[in-house]
Motif scaffolding. Structure first.
Motif, PDB file in Angstrom:
ATOM      1  N   THR A  73     -47.815  12.365 -10.544  1.00  0.00           N
ATOM      2  CA  THR A  73     -47.760  10.956 -10.939  1.00  0.00           C
ATOM      3  C   THR A  73     -46.642  10.711 -11.934  1.00  0.00           C
ATOM      4  O   THR A  73     -45.913   9.718 -11.857  1.00  0.00           O
ATOM      5  N   LEU A  74     -46.511  11.653 -12.879  1.00  0.00           N
ATOM      6  CA  LEU A  74     -45.412  11.521 -13.841  1.00  0.00           C
ATOM      7  C   LEU A  74     -44.074  11.555 -13.108  1.00  0.00           C
ATOM      8  O   LEU A  74     -43.162  10.782 -13.413  1.00  0.00           O
ATOM      9  N   ALA A  75     -43.983  12.452 -12.125  1.00  0.00           N
ATOM     10  CA  ALA A  75     -42.738  12.569 -11.375  1.00  0.00           C
ATOM     11  C   ALA A  75     -42.446  11.261 -10.639  1.00  0.00           C
ATOM     12  O   ALA A  75     -41.303  10.809 -10.559  1.00  0.00           O
ATOM     13  N   GLU A  76     -43.510  10.651 -10.084  1.00  0.00           N
ATOM     14  CA  GLU A  76     -43.296   9.413  -9.344  1.00  0.00           C
ATOM     15  C   GLU A  76     -42.791   8.316 -10.271  1.00  0.00           C
ATOM     16  O   GLU A  76     -41.994   7.457  -9.867  1.00  0.00           O
ATOM     17  N   MET A  77     -43.215   8.369 -11.524  1.00  0.00           N
ATOM     18  CA  MET A  77     -42.701   7.377 -12.467  1.00  0.00           C
ATOM     19  C   MET A  77     -41.206   7.543 -12.685  1.00  0.00           C
ATOM     20  O   MET A  77     -40.508   6.588 -12.984  1.00  0.00           O
TER      21      MET A  77
ATOM     22  N   ARG B 111     -45.673  -0.220 -11.259  1.00  0.00           N
ATOM     23  CA  ARG B 111     -45.597   0.507 -12.532  1.00  0.00           C
ATOM     24  C   ARG B 111     -46.971   0.604 -13.201  1.00  0.00           C
ATOM     25  O   ARG B 111     -47.368   1.662 -13.687  1.00  0.00           O
ATOM     26  N   TYR B 112     -47.659  -0.508 -13.194  1.00  0.00           N
ATOM     27  CA  TYR B 112     -48.949  -0.556 -13.868  1.00  0.00           C
ATOM     28  C   TYR B 112     -49.930   0.437 -13.246  1.00  0.00           C
ATOM     29  O   TYR B 112     -50.614   1.194 -13.926  1.00  0.00           O
ATOM     30  N   GLY B 113     -49.957   0.440 -11.914  1.00  0.00           N
ATOM     31  CA  GLY B 113     -50.841   1.357 -11.213  1.00  0.00           C
ATOM     32  C   GLY B 113     -50.505   2.798 -11.526  1.00  0.00           C
ATOM     33  O   GLY B 113     -51.393   3.641 -11.698  1.00  0.00           O
ATOM     34  N   LEU B 114     -49.216   3.092 -11.618  1.00  0.00           N
ATOM     35  CA  LEU B 114     -48.801   4.465 -11.893  1.00  0.00           C
ATOM     36  C   LEU B 114     -49.245   4.918 -13.284  1.00  0.00           C
ATOM     37  O   LEU B 114     -49.752   6.032 -13.448  1.00  0.00           O
ATOM     38  N   VAL B 115     -49.056   4.033 -14.263  1.00  0.00           N
ATOM     39  CA  VAL B 115     -49.474   4.402 -15.618  1.00  0.00           C
ATOM     40  C   VAL B 115     -50.977   4.638 -15.639  1.00  0.00           C
ATOM     41  O   VAL B 115     -51.480   5.616 -16.206  1.00  0.00           O
TER      42      VAL B 115
END
Lengths: 459, 503
Positions: free
Chosen positions: A42-46, A64-68
């Motif tokens: 997930t961090l990588a996807e950010m 972005r919100y979903g990723l965080v």
């Protein structure tokens, strides 16, 4: 989307590992590595790295919100595995499958956090809840666990029905499932649409255990094996809230005037019922069940307020509430006595653990310098700007004062009361203590510098 | 820089004190930290008194509009002096008490100091709120672990009371922040607000409740005698000598200049409550047999007068210099009294603690005849008792006199009633204080008091410091008045509501 693929893969992997008959330690290690990978992916996807560019045909789209939110969830999930992974072995014989189910639930989280079609929301919620019915009843020889599972399943199925009905009505009104188009350009809702909207509201309120749809919560949380209660009360609830917020922010945001007052009413009712009932609990497990209802009331304030502040607050709330509750549950699972008296004198026996629990309890109570305070702060700020905000906020803070009462009862037991004769405390390993310490540090750091987490929302 | 140091020294000192386990080490560290903060304040008052040294500003919670900004004005300087003296006296006073777990005890004590310093120096509302709670949490643990028999329930009541007040204040702060143009928590931004009267009427109560519970103002005082009685005396010293002043400083800094109209509308009600508090607490104090409770009620009465004087400053001057002058003098009296009352009550608690530890009782009826058996102690006690009555030539007299002056020049139609009733408080305070002196020091000795009471070097040092301050500021209060002159002149202009009425 990285997480969706990895979680599905790991879920299947864990299922097959159970056939190979590996030892518990190996299974646990694989699961922990898997959850760590989910977090890292997930961090990588950010940073823009995708394992595979999934074409979702406008059914879901990650923002972005979903990723965080996902990184908070998977990060907390990782800590949860580290702390409580060992205790799952005590529930029953299907050790590997429990992990597998949790990985599948994470697939559901992705859908709940990224849907752009109502069908995907429905699918996500179902993927999350169906494994939960199983986990709730996983202590097969325990009558309470069975009862909890059946209760959860029946009521959950009913609320799912409501949700489907709502989606059907909305489709009938607008002829589309897309969240972008369910409200027309005119912004004037038809009765059919409003009916659908409120059915979905009720059903989601059920999933996040907001009053008056909370009646299942204490029994289910109390009956389920404690390790899984910890998971249900934190990550699942938080994810459901994020979905709730996403639906009503993205899809129904322009109809705010029609439902906002109801969100406020539900928030107030949840706060009052959750907090007042928690005061009377003797068992820490039930106390935490009611406290989770009370905390849901505070999260409802974010829905009521809506806006950037509420979204930031929801992320912070997700992190602070999950961290603190997971830590308390992980200690509770190992205690011999679940009553508040069972914690008597813990500070003398094990000052380190008691200190960490104190930080978690203070955070849940919303005392400054902890993440819990700033999370509540954001929610209050968001709610204050809404219509009738002042009344709602005053009730909310008075209820926060009530919550201090029951959180501090545990604190008092640990610090100011002597242990009863012959009381036995479990021994906590050094690794366990290290993870708990990490959680306490995270709570304090987020309480002083929330920007460390929140700036990911924008950069 | 000084301002930041005053916060950091006790914070780091507390952390260091928390760690070691060797007994005796903790109290030395605490003493070192207390001396260092006092030295810092004194250096700041003499060598580095330019505003430049007393200001500190850094980025903090940017998205929330809050900055880590400390700013020591004359009041902040005075209060930080009081805080460091208070902590020093608390450490000295408990020097010979064999405290169990002394590292935790002194560590929490120093953290409490750090919190109070933030409250007194913060010029950012959210930072102020953090300090407000940071001071409360250590106090809660201190009282609940080391207090008397009923400590858990009593301290919990204290905590819940204060917490309810402070969360209501939090709403007020958030609301004010939402009104500021750039969503800032800075004090200056708050002061520039022009809040309509209809809002000030209820905003007032959000703030007032929090501060009134802390001071405490009648009828929000019920936590106070119990807590003072049950807390370990070292902590009670800080609670009543310093922490209670947080409520008043907060009123001075965060209410009068910001909610001027709200304060004006409600000032009669508040003065009325304060006057009731003075009489009520004094009457109860007369009937007390427990030394600690007696001092607790006496403290309510004294604080009541200060609150009454403070709210009598609210009003419109029509830019008349005479009225402003009255207000300024009254305000200076309040500042003086904040400091003096802190010193006096710190001394009172030192004495009460000594009596309790020596004789194992706080009951006046079980004491007597100490004047013959413990003459040095008697002299100290009498001097501090005189200060408690506010006899001339003690430090409390000028402050109290100026406060009555302020009450006399209030713009309330009931000011004479208030003045007369509050004046009765002085007579009553003489009654209960002298009655206490009589019962402890005169009359027959009994088995316990026959052998007298010897003061250790640390205690002598602490008491001499108190008595010295009482006499110095009793004879020469002008030092404080000069020091606060400029600040007060600006302040009374800032709280004058004439500018609102003109619009």
């Amino acid at each position: 989307m990285n997480l969706l693929l990895l979680a599905a893969f790991w879920g299947v992997l864990m299922m097959f590992i159970s056939l190979s008959g590996r030892s518990h330690a190996t299974i646990r290690l694989i699961a922990q590595v898997g959850m760590g990978l989910l977090f890292l992916s997930t961090l990588a996807e950010m940073q823009g790295f995708l394992i595979y560019d999934l074409k979702a045909a406008e059914m879901f789209a990650m923002d972005r919100y979903g990723l965080v939110m996902l990184s908070v969830l998977s990060g907390c999930g990782f800590l949860y595995f580290l702390l409580s992974g060992r205790d799952m072995a005590n529930v029953g014989s299907d050790y590997s499958e429990y992990f597998s189910l949790i990985f599948f639930i994470f697939c559901g989280f992705v859908l709940v956090l990224s849907f752009t079609s109502l069908l995907m929301l429905f699918l996500g919620i179902e993927i999350v809840t169906i494994p939960l019915y199983i986990l709730t009843g996983s202590d097969k020889r325990n009558l309470k666990s069975n009862e909890a599972s059946l209760k959860y399943f029946l009521l959950g199925a009913f609320s799912t029905g409501l949700m489907l009905m709502g989606i059907a009505l909305i489709y009938g009104a607008r002829g589309t499932f897309s969240t972008m188009e369910v409200v027309g350009a005119s912004g004037i809702p038809t009765r059919l649409l409003l009916g659908g909207l409120f059915l979905m509201f009720f059903s989601l309120a059920f999933k996040v255990s907001a009053a008056p749809f909370h009646f299942w919560t204490p029994d289910v949380y109390d009956g389920a094996p404690t390790v899984f209660t910890s998971f249900m009360a934190t990550l699942v609830k938080v994810a459901a809230f994020a979905g709730f917020l996403r639906l009503f922010d993205h899809a129904f945001g322009s109809l705010k005037t029609t439902w906002q007052i109801w969100a406020g009413a539900v928030a107030v009712l949840t706060l009052i019922i959750g907090n007042i009932t928690a005061v009377y609990q003797q068992s820490v497990k039930r106390l935490l069940a009611y406290s989770s209802i009370a905390q849901a009331g505070f999260m409802m304030l974010g829905l009521y307020g809506l806006g950037d502040g509420a979204r930031e607050g929801m992320v912070l709330y997700a992190a602070s509430y999950s961290l603190a509750t997971i830590a308390i549950f992980s200690v509770l699972t190992r205690m011999n006595d679940y009553t508040i008296e069972g914690f008597n004198g813990l500070a003398k026996k094990d000052p380190w653990i008691a200190g960490i629990l104190a930080v978690c309890l203070l955070s849940l109570a919303g005392i400054p310098l902890t993440a819990g305070f700033l999370a509540k702060f954001y929610m209050l700020q968001a709610a204050l700007s809404a219509k009738y905000g002042l009344v709602v906020v005053v009730i909310a803070v008075l209820m926060a004062a009530v919550s201090v009462y029951y959180y501090f009862r545990v604190l008092q037991a640990m610090y100011f009361r002597a242990a009863e004769e012959g009381a036995q405390f479990p021994a906590f390993s050094t690794g366990f203590k290290r993870v708990l310490t990490l959680i306490a540090i995270l709570i304090l750091v987020l309480g002083i510098q929330p920007g460390l987490l929140l700036h990911y929302l924008y950069f | 820089m000084i301002a930041l140091l005053l916060f950091l020294v006790p914070l780091i000192g507390g952390l260091l004190t928390f760690l070691p386990n060797k007994s005796g080490m903790a109290r030395s560290l605490a003493l070192g930290s207390a001396l260092l903060s006092l030295a810092g304040v004194i250096a700041g008052l003499t060598l580095f008194k330019q505003p430049l040294y007393w200001e500190f500003d850094a980025e903090w919670l940017q998205t929330l509009g809050s900055r880590f900004s400390l700013k020591g004005d004359a009041m902040g300087m005075l209060m930080s002096l009081l805080t460091s003296i208070g902590v020093l006296l608390a450490v000295l006073g408990s020097w010979n008490n064999d405290v169990q777990g002394s590292n935790r005890f002194y560590g929490l004590l120093l953290w409490m100091q750090a919190g109070m310093m933030v409250v007194f120096l913060a010029s950012d509302a959210l930072l102020f709120y953090f300090g407000w709670e940071l001071a409360l949490i250590p106090a809660y643990f201190l009282c609940s672990i080391w207090g008397g028999e009923k400590r858990i329930a009593v301290t919990f009541k204290f905590f819940i009371y204060t917490f309810v007040g402070s969360v209501l204040m939090l709403i007020g702060l958030i609301y004010l922040q939402s009104l500021t143009p750039n969503h800032s928590f800075q004090m200056q931004a708050f002061r520039n607000l022009e809040i309509p009267e209809s809002k000030q009427v209820w905003l007032f109560w959000l703030f007032f409740l929090a501060f009134a519970i802390k001071v405490p103002v009648f009828p929000f005082h019920t936590w106070q005698p119990d807590t003072y009685e049950q807390s370990p005396t070292t902590v009670t010293m800080l609670l009543s000598g310093v922490m209670v002043k947080m409520g008043l400083v907060a009123m001075i800094r965060w209410m009068l200049p910001i909610l001027g109209i709200g304060v004006f509308i409600w000032s009669d009600v508040v003065i009325c409550l304060s006057v009731i508090g003075i009489l009520y607490a004094s009457l109860i104090a007369i009937r007390q047999d427990d030394l600690k409770r007696l001092i607790a009620y006496s403290s309510i009465a004294h604080m009541g007068l200060t609150v009454a004087a403070l709210f009598s400053l609210s009003g419109f001057s029509n830019n008349s210099n005479v009225v402003l002058q009255y207000h300024q003098v009254g305000f200076q009296g309040i500042l003086l009294q904040l400091f003096s009352h802190g010193i006096n009550i710190l001394g009172m608690w030192l004495l009460a603690d000594r009596i309790e530890r020596r004789f194992g009782t706080r009951k006046l009826s079980e004491l007597g005849g100490l004047a013959r058996t413990a003459p040095t102690f008697t002299i100290f006690f009498l001097l501090i008792a005189f200060a408690n009555i506010a006899l001339p030539l003690t430090n409390a007299f000028p402050g109290e006199f100026l406060q009555f002056n302020a009450l006399f020049h209030a713009q309330s139609p009931y000011r004479f009633v208030f003045l007369v009733l509050a004046g009765l408080g002085v007579i009553l305070s003489a009654i209960y204080t002298l009655n206490m002196v009589r019962r402890i020091f005169f009359g027959e000795t009994n088995q316990a008091t026959e052998n007298g009471l010897r003061l250790s070097t640390a205690e002598c040092l602490a008491l001499s410091l108190v008595v010295g301050l009482i006499l110095v500021f009793g004879v020469y209060p002008q030092a404080v008045l000069d020091f606060t002159n400029d600040f007060s002149r600006e302040y009374v202009k800032a709280i004058d509501i004439t500018r609102f009425l003109a619009k």
